[in-house]
Motif scaffolding. Structure first.
Motif, PDB file in Angstrom:
ATOM      1  N   THR A  45      23.990  20.264  50.200  1.00  0.00           N
ATOM      2  CA  THR A  45      23.771  21.642  49.754  1.00  0.00           C
ATOM      3  C   THR A  45      24.299  21.898  48.340  1.00  0.00           C
ATOM      4  O   THR A  45      23.846  22.819  47.665  1.00  0.00           O
ATOM      5  CB  THR A  45      24.438  22.637  50.718  1.00  0.00           C
ATOM      6  OG1 THR A  45      25.794  22.238  50.894  1.00  0.00           O
ATOM      7  CG2 THR A  45      23.722  22.655  52.067  1.00  0.00           C
ATOM      8  N   MET A  46      25.259  21.068  47.903  1.00  0.00           N
ATOM      9  CA  MET A  46      25.829  21.279  46.568  1.00  0.00           C
ATOM     10  C   MET A  46      24.967  20.648  45.483  1.00  0.00           C
ATOM     11  O   MET A  46      25.023  21.058  44.318  1.00  0.00           O
ATOM     12  CB  MET A  46      27.234  20.679  46.486  1.00  0.00           C
ATOM     13  CG  MET A  46      28.288  21.541  47.171  1.00  0.00           C
ATOM     14  SD  MET A  46      29.892  20.771  47.000  1.00  0.00           S
ATOM     15  CE  MET A  46      30.279  21.173  45.317  1.00  0.00           C
ATOM     16  N   ALA A  47      24.200  19.628  45.881  1.00  0.00           N
ATOM     17  CA  ALA A  47      23.401  18.929  44.873  1.00  0.00           C
ATOM     18  C   ALA A  47      21.989  19.494  44.849  1.00  0.00           C
ATOM     19  O   ALA A  47      21.564  20.161  45.777  1.00  0.00           O
ATOM     20  CB  ALA A  47      23.361  17.441  45.201  1.00  0.00           C
ATOM     21  N   ASP A  48      21.265  19.241  43.761  1.00  0.00           N
ATOM     22  CA  ASP A  48      19.880  19.694  43.686  1.00  0.00           C
ATOM     23  C   ASP A  48      18.965  18.742  44.430  1.00  0.00           C
ATOM     24  O   ASP A  48      17.912  19.143  44.913  1.00  0.00           O
ATOM     25  CB  ASP A  48      19.461  19.787  42.213  1.00  0.00           C
ATOM     26  CG  ASP A  48      20.229  20.892  41.509  1.00  0.00           C
ATOM     27  OD1 ASP A  48      19.929  22.067  41.749  1.00  0.00           O
ATOM     28  OD2 ASP A  48      21.188  20.559  40.765  1.00  0.00           O
ATOM     29  N   ALA A  49      19.382  17.467  44.492  1.00  0.00           N
ATOM     30  CA  ALA A  49      18.618  16.491  45.264  1.00  0.00           C
ATOM     31  C   ALA A  49      19.546  15.350  45.651  1.00  0.00           C
ATOM     32  O   ALA A  49      20.549  15.106  44.971  1.00  0.00           O
ATOM     33  CB  ALA A  49      17.446  15.958  44.457  1.00  0.00           C
ATOM     34  N   ARG A 103      13.336   4.205  45.239  1.00  0.00           N
ATOM     35  CA  ARG A 103      12.105   3.735  44.595  1.00  0.00           C
ATOM     36  C   ARG A 103      11.963   4.462  43.280  1.00  0.00           C
ATOM     37  O   ARG A 103      12.286   5.652  43.163  1.00  0.00           O
ATOM     38  CB  ARG A 103      10.898   4.036  45.489  1.00  0.00           C
ATOM     39  CG  ARG A 103      10.973   3.466  46.894  1.00  0.00           C
ATOM     40  CD  ARG A 103      11.060   1.960  46.874  1.00  0.00           C
ATOM     41  NE  ARG A 103       9.863   1.337  46.310  1.00  0.00           N
ATOM     42  CZ  ARG A 103       8.864   0.851  47.052  1.00  0.00           C
ATOM     43  NH1 ARG A 103       8.956   0.890  48.363  1.00  0.00           N
ATOM     44  NH2 ARG A 103       7.797   0.317  46.478  1.00  0.00           N
ATOM     45  N   ILE A 104      11.481   3.774  42.295  1.00  0.00           N
ATOM     46  CA  ILE A 104      11.370   4.352  40.955  1.00  0.00           C
ATOM     47  C   ILE A 104      10.454   5.566  40.954  1.00  0.00           C
ATOM     48  O   ILE A 104      10.750   6.597  40.364  1.00  0.00           O
ATOM     49  CB  ILE A 104      10.894   3.264  39.971  1.00  0.00           C
ATOM     50  CG1 ILE A 104      12.113   2.374  39.671  1.00  0.00           C
ATOM     51  CG2 ILE A 104      10.317   3.878  38.687  1.00  0.00           C
ATOM     52  CD1 ILE A 104      11.819   1.181  38.833  1.00  0.00           C
ATOM     53  N   LYS A 105       9.356   5.442  41.701  1.00  0.00           N
ATOM     54  CA  LYS A 105       8.402   6.548  41.772  1.00  0.00           C
ATOM     55  C   LYS A 105       9.086   7.802  42.334  1.00  0.00           C
ATOM     56  O   LYS A 105       8.908   8.904  41.824  1.00  0.00           O
ATOM     57  CB  LYS A 105       7.245   6.126  42.692  1.00  0.00           C
ATOM     58  CG  LYS A 105       6.023   6.987  42.560  1.00  0.00           C
ATOM     59  CD  LYS A 105       4.894   6.411  43.425  1.00  0.00           C
ATOM     60  CE  LYS A 105       3.935   7.512  43.802  1.00  0.00           C
ATOM     61  NZ  LYS A 105       3.522   7.454  45.199  1.00  0.00           N
ATOM     62  N   LEU A 159      11.510   9.216  39.778  1.00  0.00           N
ATOM     63  CA  LEU A 159      10.756   9.855  38.694  1.00  0.00           C
ATOM     64  C   LEU A 159      10.212  11.208  39.149  1.00  0.00           C
ATOM     65  O   LEU A 159      10.348  12.215  38.462  1.00  0.00           O
ATOM     66  CB  LEU A 159       9.608   8.911  38.286  1.00  0.00           C
ATOM     67  CG  LEU A 159       9.071   9.045  36.861  1.00  0.00           C
ATOM     68  CD1 LEU A 159      10.206   9.058  35.839  1.00  0.00           C
ATOM     69  CD2 LEU A 159       8.099   7.897  36.549  1.00  0.00           C
ATOM     70  N   GLU A 160       9.639  11.227  40.333  1.00  0.00           N
ATOM     71  CA  GLU A 160       9.099  12.472  40.876  1.00  0.00           C
ATOM     72  C   GLU A 160      10.193  13.523  41.005  1.00  0.00           C
ATOM     73  O   GLU A 160      10.004  14.690  40.674  1.00  0.00           O
ATOM     74  CB  GLU A 160       8.491  12.230  42.261  1.00  0.00           C
ATOM     75  CG  GLU A 160       7.060  11.759  42.203  1.00  0.00           C
ATOM     76  CD  GLU A 160       6.534  11.359  43.574  1.00  0.00           C
ATOM     77  OE1 GLU A 160       7.264  11.555  44.581  1.00  0.00           O
ATOM     78  OE2 GLU A 160       5.402  10.843  43.628  1.00  0.00           O
ATOM     79  N   THR A 161      11.338  13.088  41.480  1.00  0.00           N
ATOM     80  CA  THR A 161      12.441  14.025  41.700  1.00  0.00           C
ATOM     81  C   THR A 161      12.907  14.647  40.384  1.00  0.00           C
ATOM     82  O   THR A 161      13.056  15.873  40.278  1.00  0.00           O
ATOM     83  CB  THR A 161      13.618  13.303  42.381  1.00  0.00           C
ATOM     84  OG1 THR A 161      13.147  12.649  43.541  1.00  0.00           O
ATOM     85  CG2 THR A 161      14.726  14.277  42.761  1.00  0.00           C
ATOM     86  N   VAL A 162      13.149  13.799  39.398  1.00  0.00           N
ATOM     87  CA  VAL A 162      13.683  14.346  38.137  1.00  0.00           C
ATOM     88  C   VAL A 162      12.637  15.187  37.418  1.00  0.00           C
ATOM     89  O   VAL A 162      12.960  16.214  36.822  1.00  0.00           O
ATOM     90  CB  VAL A 162      14.236  13.234  37.210  1.00  0.00           C
ATOM     91  CG1 VAL A 162      15.397  12.518  37.887  1.00  0.00           C
ATOM     92  CG2 VAL A 162      13.162  12.251  36.791  1.00  0.00           C
ATOM     93  N   MET A 163      11.351  14.797  37.509  1.00  0.00           N
ATOM     94  CA  MET A 163      10.313  15.577  36.842  1.00  0.00           C
ATOM     95  C   MET A 163      10.166  16.942  37.521  1.00  0.00           C
ATOM     96  O   MET A 163       9.869  17.935  36.878  1.00  0.00           O
ATOM     97  CB  MET A 163       8.956  14.850  36.867  1.00  0.00           C
ATOM     98  CG  MET A 163       8.955  13.503  36.146  1.00  0.00           C
ATOM     99  SD  MET A 163       9.688  13.555  34.516  1.00  0.00           S
ATOM    100  CE  MET A 163       8.284  14.094  33.550  1.00  0.00           C
TER     101      MET A 163
END
Lengths: 599, 128
Positions: B95-99, B106-108, B111-115
């Motif tokens: 709950t404290m983190a955004d993800a 996996r890189i994909k 990448l999806e998460t940060v984008m």
């Protein structure tokens, strides 16, 4: 005037005593299996014989008849002391003193006496002189005894004395609670002495009247009372001795003053006390070595406790101590009974079991911990391999030719497999350590189905299989459960179905078999699972057989994990399969009350 | 063009390199540190849009760093993605983190998460 028969008032009590002893003889004969009963019957018979002869002697008028009946009585007279002693020994549980040889020796003298009485006219050894005494209200025999009579008398008195001695000492040793019974017995033991003494010292109104048969009748009645009223043979002391002395439990009887009135050999052994030392002492004195025991028993009237008794230098022993109140016939508290049962072996077994259980738990915990740690340590390097391989595949480090791309894809695929394996091992470890908590929340059935479908459809297609799915209309739209874990379960089952099915289709379906349940069915057209393998299929690290394991990747932890997760969810999993007929796994899950009906 | 700033806090050098590479693909300006203490020093001076945070770190743990970030007024716009192999800690901190991403990632997926957390400017970015 020639009369052949006379009536005397003394005949009545004699006849009465005759009747009583005959009845007693019959009664105890019926109980002859009880120790002491047979010799008691014999004793009663000898008394009956004496009484019977004496009645006829008293009733006869002429000398010859009186002498005849006088001689007849000697069967009883001579045998009574022997019967008395045998009875006393058996009754006081001392019959081991009575060997067959001794018994034969004891009967020699009475037999001689019987022989001599019938021939006394020739030698005068029994009766020197016999005449009719008509001075009293009725005629009696006035006998001057010969020398053998005194041998017989001495012998008889010795045996009677001995028998009475055993009975009296039994009375003295008897626990307070049994005094009434053994008191009656004591009266029986003493009565013949009183009667015979009165006769010998001629202290009776009718000097030539022998009172001994009467007094033996008194003995018979009091003993009979003990026998029937107080159930002498049933409880005291033979049966009691036999049971209590031979039992392995320690038995201690305390009176109201906390004095030990009885202690059996087992209790003496347990407390290292001898009977002589312990009886009569207060419990506190006798048990001074065991303050713990004293504390337990001092105030308890009824109860149960576990006590540890051990002296310095000895291994402690555990006892289950039960204290029960003893009541007399008027229901007044008269003492307490303490029973000590040695439960050391049980205790030791219990402890060993507890230790083994502890060790097993510890081993299981260590295993889970190790597994968790290993899984964790494996993730990092796997992540690195996977990361670089993916970067490679993306062309970050330059374009790949077809062979390089294929190799990279294989690296990724295998790393993914290893990674899944680590996940399952970790889940297994966490399940075994009880560390998995379900995250229960409402979710949409359609969404769960879609998630699994999207993952699995492509996998099925690449193998040339048809994947179909269906949600029955009566399944609630919103379900309650751990969606992540359910997805894990479904993925595992569908993945297995696809993995093991070479051709045909895999069908996934949600339905509602009962108002309180919903179910997930995963059916395939694969090779099927033989019956003997079905019972092991949910055990960890099992697959149908080694060859399958080699052909199809997987460590076999999946189904075990699936079952454990479903159990955690309060559900169950069943399998229907036969070789060549495909397999159908069904997961049955409870419908929670907060699941909403579609209508 | 102003690229968003990402701080990678990961003690495993190879992973840090991979993450940096992925973030670079996602058009992030990237800094990497391998020590919890150094990470806090960095956070005191720079203002990252995104933090990739490993939990097992030398000197100062990722958990403490996360608490510091969340306690800091200055860093209240910073998005935090936890990347860990520790499922238990990950669950408690979710709950404290955004993800939260569980290793191996996996890189994909990364990448999806940060984008998703830091969408690129409307200006079209380079092809991934």
């Amino acid at each position: 005037m020639e009369r052949s028969w006379q009536y005397t008032p003394y005949m009545l009590p004699l006849l009465l005593s005759f009747t009583i002893v005959v009845i007693l003889a019959g009664q105890s004969w019926r109980r002859r299996s009880t120790p002491g009963a047979m010799s008691f019957a014999l004793l009663m018979l000898t008394i009956a014989e004496w009484s019977f002869g004496y009645v006829l002697e008293l009733g006869s008028v002429d000398l010859a008849a009186k002498i005849f009946w006088g001689k007849v009585q000697y069967v009883g007279i001579a045998l009574i002391p022997v019967a008395w002693l045998v009875f006393a020994l058996q009754f006081t549980n001392q019959e081991k003193r009575l060997t067959a040889r001794k018994l034969i020796l004891l009967t020699i003298l009475p037999l001689i006496t019987m022989l001599l009485i019938w021939t006394t006219e020739t030698h005068g050894l029994m009766w020197r002189e016999v005449r009719l005494d008509s001075s009293g209200p009725f005629t009696t025999l006035d006998i001057r005894y010969g020398s053998w009579f005194w041998v017989h008398a001495t012998f008889s008195y010795l045996l009677l004395l001995l028998g009475s001695f055993y009975l009296v000492s039994l009375w003295l040793r008897s626990p307070h609670l049994y005094r009434l019974q053994s008191g009656a017995l004591l009266l029986g033991a003493v009565a013949p002495w009183i009667g015979n003494g009165l006769y010998i010292f001629r202290l009776l109104p009718v000097p030539n009247l022998d009172w001994t048969p009467f007094t033996f009748a008194i003995s018979g009645v009091t003993m009979g009372l003990s026998l029937f009223r107080f159930r002498l043979f049933d409880i005291v002391p033979v049966a009691r001795r036999a049971i209590v002395d031979n039992m392995s439990d320690g038995v201690i009887v305390l009176d109201l003053q906390n004095r030990i009135v009885d202690i059996n050999p087992a209790a003496q052994h347990i407390l290292h006390a001898s009977n002589a030392r312990a009886i009569g002492q207060t419990g506190t004195q006798a048990l001074s070595h065991w303050p713990q025991l004293i504390n337990h028993y001092r105030t308890i009237i009824e109860g149960r406790a576990e006590v540890v008794l051990g002296r310095p230098g000895e291994a402690p022993r555990y006892f289950d101590m039960r204290v029960s109140p003893l009541y007399d016939r008027r229901q007044n508290l008269s003492g307490r009974l303490i029973v000590l049962r040695d439960i050391t072996e049980i205790k030791q077994t219990e402890q060993a079991l507890a230790e083994a259980h502890e060790q097993a738990l510890e081993a299981s915990r260590l295993k889970s911990e190790l597994l968790a740690r290993v899984s964790h340590e494996l993730r990092t390097p796997l992540g690195v391999v996977m990361g670089f391989a993916e970067l490679l595949e993306m062309g970050i480090y330059g374009d790949l030719n077809a062979e390089q791309a294929e190799t990279t894809s294989q690296i990724i695929e295998n790393t993914q497999y290893l990674s899944n394996l680590v996940d399952e091992l970790l889940d297994q470890a966490r399940l075994e350590a009880g560390k998995i908590d379900l995250d229960i929340a409402p979710f949409k059935a359609v969404e769960l189905m879609a998630e699994v479908q999207s993952k699995m459809e492509m996998l099925a297609r690449t193998k040339g299989l048809i994947f179909t799915s269906h949600i029955a209309p009566d399944v609630p739209e919103t379900l309650l459960g751990d969606r992540y874990r359910l997805r894990q379960v479904l993925s595992n089952l569908v993945n297995n179905a696809i993995k093991f099915t070479a051709a045909g289709k895999v069908h996934l379906c949600f339905y509602r078999p009962s108002p309180t349940e919903w179910a997930i069915k995963v059916a395939d057209t694969g090779p099927g699972i033989p019956l003997e393998a079905q019972e092991h299929i949910f055990e960890p690290f099992r697959q149908v057989d080694g060859s399958v394991t080699r052909k199809h990747s997987g460590v076999g932890i999946g189904l075990s994990l699936v079952k454990q997760l479903i159990t955690l969810m309060g559900g169950r999993i069943t399998l229907e399969s036969a070789p060549g007929k495909g397999s159908t796994f069904t997961v049955w899950l409870p419908l929670s009350s907060s699941s909403t009906d579609p209508h | 063009m102003n690229r968003p700033l990402a701080l990678v806090i990961e003690d495993e050098e190879d992973l840090a390199a991979i993450f940096s590479r992925v973030l670079d693909m996602g058009q992030f300006e990237c800094k990497a540190v391998r020590d919890g203490y150094v990470a806090l020093e960095q956070l005191a001076t720079i203002l990252p849009d995104l933090v990739l945070l490993d939990l097992h770190l030398p000197h100062v743990s990722g958990v403490d760093i996360l608490h510091q970030i969340r306690a800091s007024e200055r860093l209240n716009h910073t998005r935090v993605v936890i990347i860990t192999a520790d499922l238990v800690k990950a669950e408690t901190l979710a709950t404290m983190a955004d993800a939260v991403l569980i290793k191996p990632i996996r890189i994909k997926q990364l990448l999806e998460t940060v984008m998703h957390l830091c969408p690129p400017d409307p200006a079209p970015s380079k092809e991934l």
